[in-house]
Design a protein around this motif. Structure first.
Motif, PDB file in Angstrom:
ATOM      1  N   GLY A  31       0.810  -1.207   0.000  1.00  0.00           N
ATOM      2  CA  GLY A  31       0.000   0.000   0.000  1.00  0.00           C
ATOM      3  C   GLY A  31       0.840   1.252   0.000  1.00  0.00           C
ATOM      4  N   PHE A  32       1.491   1.525   1.131  1.00  0.00           N
ATOM      5  CA  PHE A  32       2.219   2.776   1.298  1.00  0.00           C
ATOM      6  C   PHE A  32       3.292   2.992   0.227  1.00  0.00           C
ATOM      7  N   SER A  33       4.065   1.973  -0.070  1.00  0.00           N
ATOM      8  CA  SER A  33       5.130   2.133  -1.082  1.00  0.00           C
ATOM      9  C   SER A  33       4.792   1.416  -2.388  1.00  0.00           C
ATOM     10  N   LYS A  34       3.515   1.161  -2.625  1.00  0.00           N
ATOM     11  CA  LYS A  34       3.084   0.468  -3.842  1.00  0.00           C
ATOM     12  C   LYS A  34       3.441   1.259  -5.087  1.00  0.00           C
ATOM     13  N   PHE A  35       3.500   2.577  -4.964  1.00  0.00           N
ATOM     14  CA  PHE A  35       3.807   3.420  -6.122  1.00  0.00           C
ATOM     15  C   PHE A  35       5.151   3.060  -6.748  1.00  0.00           C
ATOM     16  N   LEU A  36       6.065   2.510  -5.935  1.00  0.00           N
ATOM     17  CA  LEU A  36       7.399   2.170  -6.432  1.00  0.00           C
ATOM     18  C   LEU A  36       7.377   1.027  -7.442  1.00  0.00           C
ATOM     19  N   SER A  37       6.297   0.250  -7.457  1.00  0.00           N
ATOM     20  CA  SER A  37       6.218  -0.888  -8.383  1.00  0.00           C
ATOM     21  C   SER A  37       5.617  -0.507  -9.730  1.00  0.00           C
ATOM     22  N   TYR A  38       5.271   0.771  -9.894  1.00  0.00           N
ATOM     23  CA  TYR A  38       4.681   1.230 -11.149  1.00  0.00           C
ATOM     24  C   TYR A  38       5.611   2.187 -11.879  1.00  0.00           C
ATOM     25  N   THR A  42       2.598   6.117 -15.539  1.00  0.00           N
ATOM     26  CA  THR A  42       1.270   5.532 -15.425  1.00  0.00           C
ATOM     27  C   THR A  42       0.447   6.262 -14.370  1.00  0.00           C
ATOM     28  N   PHE A  43      -0.862   6.170 -14.516  1.00  0.00           N
ATOM     29  CA  PHE A  43      -1.780   6.799 -13.559  1.00  0.00           C
ATOM     30  C   PHE A  43      -1.623   6.190 -12.170  1.00  0.00           C
ATOM     31  N   HIS A  44      -1.402   4.856 -12.118  1.00  0.00           N
ATOM     32  CA  HIS A  44      -1.316   4.160 -10.836  1.00  0.00           C
ATOM     33  C   HIS A  44      -0.149   4.670  -9.986  1.00  0.00           C
TER      34      HIS A  44
END
Length: 363
Positions: A31-38, A42-44
């Motif tokens: 959740g908190f650092s999920k942005f690092l996997s995108y 991308t919008f995500h």
């Protein structure tokens, strides 16, 4: 007058919001650092980054609440302060630290050693989320000074302090990194660090909002405030992206340089909104009993949630169940996870508050 009638619904709602964001802050890669996997294109990436930066309001909001409730009072005798406030919070910190230490011993991650326990309690703590307790303890120690300082400032003094904070703690860090990539930081001697510390700026903001701006907020002003808040979060998002592009470093620990840069704006927006809802609508009044009940358990939820998250098989497997079995999107899975974790903490805290001895360590 019963306890429900005495409670301020706006404050209780703020506590609920702050506690929930604490839980989201601890969701890690799910959740908190999920942005690092995108990919940043991308919008995500931007959605998860926006959520991660937004949730950083959690502990600062608790300190804003503390300032709102405590800085307007007459200073208590120092002896009473240490005996009834400082000692109480230290006792809670000690008891829960022992609890988590014994869990680590039971898991085989630590060998029982009293000296090591107290050394770590003194320096680092036995629960990564308990830095708020250390900060709150520090605030209590200087509370009589903060009370005199807060009450002695004029409204113009507060406005001047806000201008200084915006300039030195929000704009300068962003501009100097954007222009110089931190190669030429402002001289460390030109600093307002004492004002910018967590135990000063956030409690002062709480006092000012609660005691000096009580009837200031209208729908129009709130909309403007939230517009500024969203822009501020987006600037933090951009600076996080820009720093990662410059340094090539993309991990949870090193990506948070700008996460808290504009967190004061988010605190003000949430505080003012809750204050407005309480004073100008009957929405919170309709939900009085659940808000008071849940709000009164948020401290316990904060203290115990790491146990459920790290030491129970149910929560170790819950996130993968939500994503793999129920096919929830990552953002929905992380929010459901936090809701379930929050409710488990709420139920356990509610039970503990009915037991005389245990009540003291969750409130």
């Amino acid at each position: 007058m019963n306890l429900v009638a005495k409670k301020r619904l706006d404050i209780e709602l703020m506590r609920i919001i702050a506690a929930f964001f604490v839980l989201y802050n601890h969701t890690g890669a799910n959740g908190f650092s999920k942005f690092l996997s995108y990919d940043p294109h991308t919008f995500h990436y931007w959605l998860y980054l926006f959520l991660s930066i937004s949730c950083k309001v959690s502990v600062p909001l608790f300190l804003v609440i503390a300032g709102a409730l405590m800085l307007g009072r007459e200073p208590e005798p120092v002896k009473y302060l240490w005996r009834h406030r400082v000692l109480h919070i230290f006792s809670i910190l000690l008891v829960w630290s022992v609890f988590y230490y014994l869990l680590e011993v039971g898991e085989g991650n630590e060998k029982f050693n009293i000296f090591h326990f107290f050394t770590k309690l003194y320096s680092n703590g036995w629960n990564f989320s308990y830095w708020y307790l250390y900060a709150y303890l520090s605030m209590l120690i200087v509370l009589p000074l903060l009370q005199r300082f807060a009450q002695g400032l004029s409204d113009n003094d507060y406005k001047y302090a806000l201008v200084l904070y915006i300039a030195f703690c929000m704009l300068v860090p962003c501009l100097q990194y954007r222009v110089f990539q931190d190669r030429h930081p402002l001289n460390v001697n030109v600093s307002i660090e004492w004002l910018a510390t967590n135990i000063v700026v956030f409690p002062l903001a709480g006092y000012f909002l609660n005691c000096r701006l009580k009837n200031f907020w209208t729908k129009k002003r709130l909309l403007v405030l939230w517009g500024i808040n969203i822009v501020a979060i987006l600037i933090s998002c951009y600076m996080t992206y820009y720093r990662a592009r410059i340094t090539g470093i993309c991990n949870e620990k090193d990506s948070q340089m700008f996460f808290g840069t504009f967190v004061l704006v988010n605190c003000v927006a949430i505080f003012a909104t809750c204050q407005y809802l309480n004073s100008n609508t009957n929405i919170l009044f309709r939900l009085k009993k659940p808000i008071v009940s849940v709000g009164g358990c948020t401290f316990g939820i904060y203290l115990i949630h790491v146990y459920f998250k790290n030491y129970t098989d149910t929560f170790k497997n819950l996130m993968s169940f939500l994503q793999d079995k129920l096919h929830s999107t990552p953002v929905l899975a992380s929010l459901i996870y936090c809701v379930v974790l929050f409710m488990c903490g709420y139920v356990v805290t509610l039970i503990m508050k009915k037991i005389p001895l245990l009540r003291k360590i969750v409130s």
